[in-house]
Design a protein around this motif. Sequence first.
Motif, PDB file in Angstrom:
ATOM      1  N   PRO A  10       0.817  -1.207   0.000  1.00  0.00           N
ATOM      2  CA  PRO A  10       0.000   0.000   0.000  1.00  0.00           C
ATOM      3  C   PRO A  10       0.851   1.258   0.000  1.00  0.00           C
ATOM      4  N   ALA A  11       0.192   2.352  -0.213  1.00  0.00           N
ATOM      5  CA  ALA A  11       0.871   3.645  -0.216  1.00  0.00           C
ATOM      6  C   ALA A  11       1.355   3.993   1.178  1.00  0.00           C
ATOM      7  N   ALA A  12       2.050   5.112   1.265  1.00  0.00           N
ATOM      8  CA  ALA A  12       2.588   5.548   2.556  1.00  0.00           C
ATOM      9  C   ALA A  12       1.507   5.539   3.615  1.00  0.00           C
ATOM     10  N   GLY A  13       1.889   5.052   4.806  1.00  0.00           N
ATOM     11  CA  GLY A  13       0.920   4.927   5.883  1.00  0.00           C
ATOM     12  C   GLY A  13       0.438   3.497   6.000  1.00  0.00           C
ATOM     13  N   GLY A  14       0.684   2.651   4.995  1.00  0.00           N
ATOM     14  CA  GLY A  14       0.322   1.240   5.062  1.00  0.00           C
ATOM     15  C   GLY A  14       1.558   0.421   5.319  1.00  0.00           C
ATOM     16  N   ALA A  94       6.597  -2.296  15.021  1.00  0.00           N
ATOM     17  CA  ALA A  94       7.754  -2.405  14.143  1.00  0.00           C
ATOM     18  C   ALA A  94       7.508  -3.372  12.996  1.00  0.00           C
ATOM     19  N   LEU A  95       6.791  -4.451  13.269  1.00  0.00           N
ATOM     20  CA  LEU A  95       6.675  -5.543  12.302  1.00  0.00           C
ATOM     21  C   LEU A  95       5.612  -5.322  11.238  1.00  0.00           C
ATOM     22  N   VAL A  96       4.593  -4.563  11.534  1.00  0.00           N
ATOM     23  CA  VAL A  96       3.435  -4.482  10.638  1.00  0.00           C
ATOM     24  C   VAL A  96       3.820  -4.033   9.236  1.00  0.00           C
ATOM     25  N   SER A  97       4.874  -3.222   9.128  1.00  0.00           N
ATOM     26  CA  SER A  97       5.285  -2.758   7.801  1.00  0.00           C
ATOM     27  C   SER A  97       6.014  -3.840   7.002  1.00  0.00           C
ATOM     28  N   ALA A  98       6.318  -4.983   7.638  1.00  0.00           N
ATOM     29  CA  ALA A  98       7.001  -6.076   6.936  1.00  0.00           C
ATOM     30  C   ALA A  98       6.031  -7.114   6.386  1.00  0.00           C
ATOM     31  N   LEU A  99       4.743  -6.883   6.548  1.00  0.00           N
ATOM     32  CA  LEU A  99       3.762  -7.902   6.193  1.00  0.00           C
ATOM     33  C   LEU A  99       3.216  -7.701   4.779  1.00  0.00           C
ATOM     34  N   ASP A 100       4.111  -7.396   3.853  1.00  0.00           N
ATOM     35  CA  ASP A 100       3.698  -7.202   2.470  1.00  0.00           C
ATOM     36  C   ASP A 100       3.844  -8.474   1.649  1.00  0.00           C
ATOM     37  N   TRP A 116       2.336 -16.037  19.784  1.00  0.00           N
ATOM     38  CA  TRP A 116       0.875 -16.211  19.822  1.00  0.00           C
ATOM     39  C   TRP A 116       0.181 -14.877  20.094  1.00  0.00           C
ATOM     40  N   GLU A 117       0.683 -14.149  21.071  1.00  0.00           N
ATOM     41  CA  GLU A 117       0.109 -12.831  21.373  1.00  0.00           C
ATOM     42  C   GLU A 117       0.279 -11.890  20.187  1.00  0.00           C
ATOM     43  N   LEU A 118       1.411 -11.962  19.532  1.00  0.00           N
ATOM     44  CA  LEU A 118       1.673 -11.100  18.392  1.00  0.00           C
ATOM     45  C   LEU A 118       0.707 -11.386  17.249  1.00  0.00           C
ATOM     46  N   ALA A 119       0.424 -12.659  17.000  1.00  0.00           N
ATOM     47  CA  ALA A 119      -0.536 -13.022  15.954  1.00  0.00           C
ATOM     48  C   ALA A 119      -1.910 -12.414  16.249  1.00  0.00           C
ATOM     49  N   HIS A 120      -2.300 -12.432  17.514  1.00  0.00           N
ATOM     50  CA  HIS A 120      -3.596 -11.845  17.888  1.00  0.00           C
ATOM     51  C   HIS A 120      -3.576 -10.328  17.754  1.00  0.00           C
ATOM     52  N   GLU A 121      -2.472  -9.695  18.135  1.00  0.00           N
ATOM     53  CA  GLU A 121      -2.386  -8.246  18.033  1.00  0.00           C
ATOM     54  C   GLU A 121      -2.420  -7.799  16.578  1.00  0.00           C
ATOM     55  N   LEU A 122      -1.735  -8.528  15.707  1.00  0.00           N
ATOM     56  CA  LEU A 122      -1.755  -8.191  14.287  1.00  0.00           C
ATOM     57  C   LEU A 122      -3.157  -8.380  13.708  1.00  0.00           C
ATOM     58  N   ARG A 123      -3.849  -9.444  14.144  1.00  0.00           N
ATOM     59  CA  ARG A 123      -5.224  -9.645  13.678  1.00  0.00           C
ATOM     60  C   ARG A 123      -6.121  -8.507  14.155  1.00  0.00           C
ATOM     61  N   ARG A 124      -5.920  -8.068  15.395  1.00  0.00           N
ATOM     62  CA  ARG A 124      -6.727  -6.958  15.927  1.00  0.00           C
ATOM     63  C   ARG A 124      -6.544  -5.697  15.089  1.00  0.00           C
ATOM     64  N   ARG A 125      -5.347  -5.505  14.537  1.00  0.00           N
ATOM     65  CA  ARG A 125      -5.064  -4.332  13.714  1.00  0.00           C
ATOM     66  C   ARG A 125      -5.520  -4.491  12.262  1.00  0.00           C
TER      67      ARG A 125
END
Length: 280
Positions: A10-14, A94-100, A116-125
């Motif tokens: 996505p564009a900047a901000g994603g 930090a990690l969310v921008s690596a999920l392309d 496990w907690e991280l997977a849930h937090e990413l899903r929440r976002r």
Amino acid sequence: MSAHPALPVPAAGGYGSSWRSSPWIRCWSPRPAARFRLVCLPHAGGGASAYRPWLALLPPEVELLAVQYPGREDRFQDPLVDDMEELVTQIADALVSALDRPYAMFGHSMGSAVAWELAHELRRRGAPGPRRLFVSGREAPGTVTAGEVHRRTDAVLCRELERLGGTSLEVLADDGLRPVVLGYIRNDYRLIETYRPAPRAPLSCPVAVFTGESDPELTPGSAARGAGGWADLTTARAEVRTFPGGHFYLNGRRREVVAALLRRLDPSLAENGQRWPSTP
């Protein structure tokens, strides 16, 4: 299995590239054309460098990202974090921008709960979820008996580390290094021993449970019963893979562990295992 196409950026901000400059993420061998990313979470007292030897065992299609907790290695001067929610929030930032592109997560011991907690937090976002979750050397969140090692003396903490292995006895015997090392190890024990997972809907990705045959933290017997409790935390398949060794079986069985991981991520990665050089 056919190649999984990379997700559009996505564009900047994603999903951008800010993770490459984050103190939380180590990527020693950038592979911009990789089809997959493998995100690795260390054990209590561990650092990102624990996964650096994996580089030589991964094909060019897989880019390794290792999470670096604060207070150790090259983040020695950064403040420690002893709360799971705070830790996961900062890792996710930090990690969310690596999920392309498709990714998997591997966590050992405390790192299993963090993953496990991280997977849930990413899903929440609303971020993409992992293709597969690899958990190692620990029963599922909510099933582990709470401990109090973090409240005990240095001598008791050292005996616990000796019981599990994985920590240099020379370091523990060094009067100068021991207080420094025990400081961040005790912090991690406090984090995981005071952690109480909140009830959540199960994940939807397969879960692979890795353990050593003589691991006191996740014995083959307990792993066989509902994959150590992990089977209840996903709507997909949960399986158990046992390796020779104890709690830190993955150090002595590194090649086998990585090969087993690759087969589950994409069988073609393991089938073509002899096609890439032995160094990254």
